[in-house]
Design a protein around this motif. Sequence first.
Motif, PDB file in Angstrom:
ATOM      1  N   ASP A 160       1.065  -1.401  -0.105  1.00 21.41           N
ATOM      2  CA  ASP A 160       0.014  -0.027  -0.034  1.00 21.41           C
ATOM      3  C   ASP A 160       0.870   1.219   0.290  1.00 21.41           C
ATOM      4  OD1 ASP A 160      -1.502   2.148   1.138  1.00 21.41           O
ATOM      5  OD2 ASP A 160      -3.244   0.835   1.658  1.00 21.41           O
ATOM      6  N   ILE A 161       0.666   2.123  -0.913  1.00 20.31           N
ATOM      7  CA  ILE A 161       1.850   3.384  -1.200  1.00 20.31           C
ATOM      8  C   ILE A 161       1.340   4.046   0.046  1.00 20.31           C
ATOM      9  CG2 ILE A 161       2.119   5.166  -2.661  1.00 20.31           C
ATOM     10  CD1 ILE A 161       1.233   3.669  -4.873  1.00 20.31           C
ATOM     11  N   ARG A 162       0.268   4.551   0.421  1.00 24.13           N
ATOM     12  CA  ARG A 162       0.187   5.554   1.594  1.00 24.13           C
ATOM     13  C   ARG A 162       0.584   4.654   2.985  1.00 24.13           C
ATOM     14  NH1 ARG A 162      -6.294   6.095   0.988  1.00 24.13           N
ATOM     15  NH2 ARG A 162      -6.025   3.729   0.384  1.00 24.13           N
ATOM     16  N   GLN A 163       0.664   3.217   2.991  1.00 18.20           N
ATOM     17  CA  GLN A 163       1.390   2.883   4.344  1.00 18.20           C
ATOM     18  C   GLN A 163       2.855   3.212   4.129  1.00 18.20           C
ATOM     19  OE1 GLN A 163      -0.288  -0.490   6.224  1.00 18.20           O
ATOM     20  NE2 GLN A 163      -2.001  -0.454   4.881  1.00 18.20           N
ATOM     21  N   ARG A 164       3.350   2.850   2.882  1.00 18.07           N
ATOM     22  CA  ARG A 164       4.624   3.062   2.607  1.00 18.07           C
ATOM     23  C   ARG A 164       5.122   4.441   2.927  1.00 18.07           C
ATOM     24  NH1 ARG A 164       4.728   0.126  -2.369  1.00 18.07           N
ATOM     25  NH2 ARG A 164       5.165   1.943  -3.473  1.00 18.07           N
ATOM     26  N   GLU A 165       4.398   5.407   2.733  1.00 19.52           N
ATOM     27  CA  GLU A 165       4.721   6.734   2.855  1.00 19.52           C
ATOM     28  C   GLU A 165       4.804   7.128   4.453  1.00 19.52           C
ATOM     29  OE1 GLU A 165       1.982   8.779   0.384  1.00 19.52           O
ATOM     30  OE2 GLU A 165       3.372   8.619  -1.502  1.00 19.52           O
ATOM     31  N   ALA A 166       3.609   6.407   5.111  1.00 21.77           N
ATOM     32  CA  ALA A 166       3.736   6.684   6.436  1.00 21.77           C
ATOM     33  C   ALA A 166       5.039   6.192   7.250  1.00 21.77           C
ATOM     34  CB  ALA A 166       2.575   6.226   7.038  1.00 21.77           C
ATOM     35  N   LEU A 167       5.299   4.943   6.589  1.00 25.34           N
ATOM     36  CA  LEU A 167       6.671   4.279   7.220  1.00 25.34           C
ATOM     37  C   LEU A 167       7.728   5.166   6.837  1.00 25.34           C
ATOM     38  CD1 LEU A 167       6.951   1.539   8.571  1.00 25.34           C
ATOM     39  CD2 LEU A 167       7.661   0.866   6.097  1.00 25.34           C
ATOM     40  N   PHE A 168       7.872   5.904   5.944  1.00 28.20           N
ATOM     41  CA  PHE A 168       8.962   6.723   5.497  1.00 28.20           C
ATOM     42  C   PHE A 168       9.219   7.881   6.506  1.00 28.20           C
ATOM     43  CE2 PHE A 168       8.603   5.494   0.778  1.00 28.20           C
ATOM     44  CZ  PHE A 168       9.244   4.074   1.028  1.00 28.20           C
ATOM     45  N   PHE A 184       3.146  -9.086  -9.098  1.00 24.70           N
ATOM     46  CA  PHE A 184       4.225  -7.783  -9.430  1.00 24.70           C
ATOM     47  C   PHE A 184       4.161  -6.734  -8.451  1.00 24.70           C
ATOM     48  CE2 PHE A 184       4.615  -3.817 -12.265  1.00 24.70           C
ATOM     49  CZ  PHE A 184       6.032  -4.039 -12.275  1.00 24.70           C
ATOM     50  N   ARG A 185       2.772  -6.446  -8.103  1.00 22.99           N
ATOM     51  CA  ARG A 185       2.878  -5.418  -7.098  1.00 22.99           C
ATOM     52  C   ARG A 185       3.745  -5.611  -5.660  1.00 22.99           C
ATOM     53  NH1 ARG A 185       0.175  -0.875  -8.148  1.00 22.99           N
ATOM     54  NH2 ARG A 185      -1.112  -0.979 -10.063  1.00 22.99           N
ATOM     55  N   THR A 186       3.093  -6.930  -5.218  1.00 21.85           N
ATOM     56  CA  THR A 186       3.702  -7.400  -3.928  1.00 21.85           C
ATOM     57  C   THR A 186       5.126  -7.789  -4.157  1.00 21.85           C
ATOM     58  OG1 THR A 186       1.549  -8.464  -3.687  1.00 21.85           O
ATOM     59  CG2 THR A 186       3.281  -9.137  -2.374  1.00 21.85           C
ATOM     60  N   ASN A 187       5.436  -8.641  -4.963  1.00 22.44           N
ATOM     61  CA  ASN A 187       7.256  -9.216  -4.915  1.00 22.44           C
ATOM     62  C   ASN A 187       7.957  -8.023  -5.571  1.00 22.44           C
ATOM     63  OD1 ASN A 187       5.785 -11.234  -3.984  1.00 22.44           O
ATOM     64  ND2 ASN A 187       6.250 -12.668  -5.401  1.00 22.44           N
ATOM     65  N   VAL A 188       7.651  -7.204  -6.333  1.00 19.84           N
ATOM     66  CA  VAL A 188       8.487  -6.479  -7.053  1.00 19.84           C
ATOM     67  C   VAL A 188       8.366  -4.603  -6.723  1.00 19.84           C
ATOM     68  CG1 VAL A 188       9.299  -5.467  -9.746  1.00 19.84           C
ATOM     69  CG2 VAL A 188       8.689  -7.974  -9.036  1.00 19.84           C
ATOM     70  N   LEU A 189       6.992  -4.356  -7.182  1.00 21.33           N
ATOM     71  CA  LEU A 189       6.716  -2.832  -6.801  1.00 21.33           C
ATOM     72  C   LEU A 189       6.972  -2.270  -5.245  1.00 21.33           C
ATOM     73  CD1 LEU A 189       4.000  -1.799  -9.211  1.00 21.33           C
ATOM     74  CD2 LEU A 189       6.488  -1.525  -9.512  1.00 21.33           C
ATOM     75  N   ALA A 190       6.611  -3.294  -4.427  1.00 22.02           N
ATOM     76  CA  ALA A 190       6.768  -2.843  -2.846  1.00 22.02           C
ATOM     77  C   ALA A 190       8.367  -2.700  -2.763  1.00 22.02           C
ATOM     78  CB  ALA A 190       6.141  -3.977  -2.105  1.00 22.02           C
ATOM     79  N   ALA A 191       9.231  -3.722  -3.055  1.00 20.10           N
ATOM     80  CA  ALA A 191      10.471  -3.574  -2.763  1.00 20.10           C
ATOM     81  C   ALA A 191      11.015  -2.450  -3.554  1.00 20.10           C
ATOM     82  CB  ALA A 191      11.228  -4.982  -3.312  1.00 20.10           C
ATOM     83  N   ASN A 192      10.561  -2.101  -4.746  1.00 23.26           N
ATOM     84  CA  ASN A 192      11.382  -1.179  -5.597  1.00 23.26           C
ATOM     85  C   ASN A 192      11.034   0.218  -4.765  1.00 23.26           C
ATOM     86  OD1 ASN A 192      12.318   0.173  -8.139  1.00 23.26           O
ATOM     87  ND2 ASN A 192      10.261   0.881  -8.182  1.00 23.26           N
ATOM     88  N   GLY A 193       9.829   0.422  -4.279  1.00 25.87           N
ATOM     89  CA  GLY A 193       9.157   1.485  -3.502  1.00 25.87           C
ATOM     90  C   GLY A 193      10.243   1.968  -2.377  1.00 25.87           C
ATOM     91  N   LEU A 194      10.365   0.938  -1.676  1.00 28.52           N
ATOM     92  CA  LEU A 194      11.363   0.956  -0.683  1.00 28.52           C
ATOM     93  C   LEU A 194      12.682   1.435  -0.824  1.00 28.52           C
ATOM     94  CD1 LEU A 194      10.480  -1.974   1.533  1.00 28.52           C
ATOM     95  CD2 LEU A 194       9.767   0.222   2.172  1.00 28.52           C
ATOM     96  N   SER A 195      13.219   0.617  -2.108  1.00 31.46           N
ATOM     97  CA  SER A 195      14.521   1.138  -2.591  1.00 31.46           C
ATOM     98  C   SER A 195      14.697   2.283  -3.047  1.00 31.46           C
ATOM     99  CB  SER A 195      14.867  -0.049  -3.749  1.00 31.46           C
ATOM    100  OG  SER A 195      14.925  -1.273  -2.915  1.00 31.46           O
ATOM    101  N   LYS A 196      13.663   2.846  -3.837  1.00 29.28           N
ATOM    102  CA  LYS A 196      13.646   3.937  -4.662  1.00 29.28           C
ATOM    103  C   LYS A 196      13.541   5.270  -3.377  1.00 29.28           C
ATOM    104  CE  LYS A 196      11.346   6.716  -8.153  1.00 29.28           C
ATOM    105  NZ  LYS A 196      10.299   6.735  -9.297  1.00 29.28           N
ATOM    106  N   PHE A 197      13.069   5.128  -2.245  1.00 25.14           N
ATOM    107  CA  PHE A 197      12.958   6.007  -1.253  1.00 25.14           C
ATOM    108  C   PHE A 197      14.348   6.175  -0.438  1.00 25.14           C
ATOM    109  CE2 PHE A 197      12.657   7.485   3.268  1.00 25.14           C
ATOM    110  CZ  PHE A 197      12.031   8.732   2.997  1.00 25.14           C
ATOM    111  N   TYR A 198      14.824   4.981  -0.054  1.00 25.06           N
ATOM    112  CA  TYR A 198      16.337   4.812   0.845  1.00 25.06           C
ATOM    113  C   TYR A 198      17.525   4.941   0.039  1.00 25.06           C
ATOM    114  CZ  TYR A 198      13.260   3.879   4.845  1.00 25.06           C
ATOM    115  OH  TYR A 198      12.214   3.956   5.817  1.00 25.06           O
TER     116      TYR A 198
END
Length: 264
Positions: A69-77, A110-124
């Motif tokens: 979930d993009i919004r939950q990722r952003e809250a985590l960041f 794709f969203r679970t195994n790839v995009l979630a990991a990519n979203g974390l990587s793109k931020f950090y």
Amino acid sequence: MDLGLQNKTAFVSGSTKGIGKAIAIELAKEGVHVLINGRDDDEVERTVREIKSAYPATFPQNAAADIVDIRQREALFEKYPQIDILVNNMGIYEMMQYEDVDDEVWETYFRTNVLAANGLSKFYLPKMLEKDFGRIIFIASEEAIMPSGQMPQYCMTKSMLLSLSKSLSKLTIGKDVTVNTIMPGPTLTEKVQQIIEGMYANEEMTFSEKEKDFMTTNLPQSEIQRFIRPMEIGRLAAFVCSPYASAFKGSPIRMDGGMVPTIF
């Protein structure tokens, strides 16, 4: 061996069980402050307390979130804007026949195994490059390079992680930042153990006997003829995160028990 990781901070996705939890524990053994992640807040909190009790000199923290979930990722960041180590472990898998994999399943994987990991990587990753230290590890699988045909939707995503890792590694030239992929072979996670126990539910056998029979019958290509233990993957990951592994750049690192029969 002291891996020189004391007081580093690591986010390990999907770290309440299985390989992710084993990696979190092995990092905590090295003095790393681990951010424990999962969707179930109670499970995350139990794992945090367990690690804190075992390694009181560290400060594990609750990072419960559905990182798909993009919004939950952003809250985590916002809560954890700086880390030293990112382990992209979280993923889903299921045995499926190709004809049963519809577009919705493809997209979910794709969203679970790839995009979630990519979203974390793109931020950090940019933050790691800025401070000239960081480690990113993607947890893939031997299925990434040797698809069995039993999980086409899963294999596709794990192959993607190899490519993504290599692409991101190209951005780290001249920096003490590494991006690598670990490819475990068949590993005895809680889910796998439940599957094996269920297969032999009517047999009066020890688990060791069940494991041996399963490997002989189903995975004869394994050279160790047992499941890899999550702790073994955890120790490898801890080393790859350490300053001693700084020459690993964009590397697909195999710990497959001899499952892959090729040199490359």
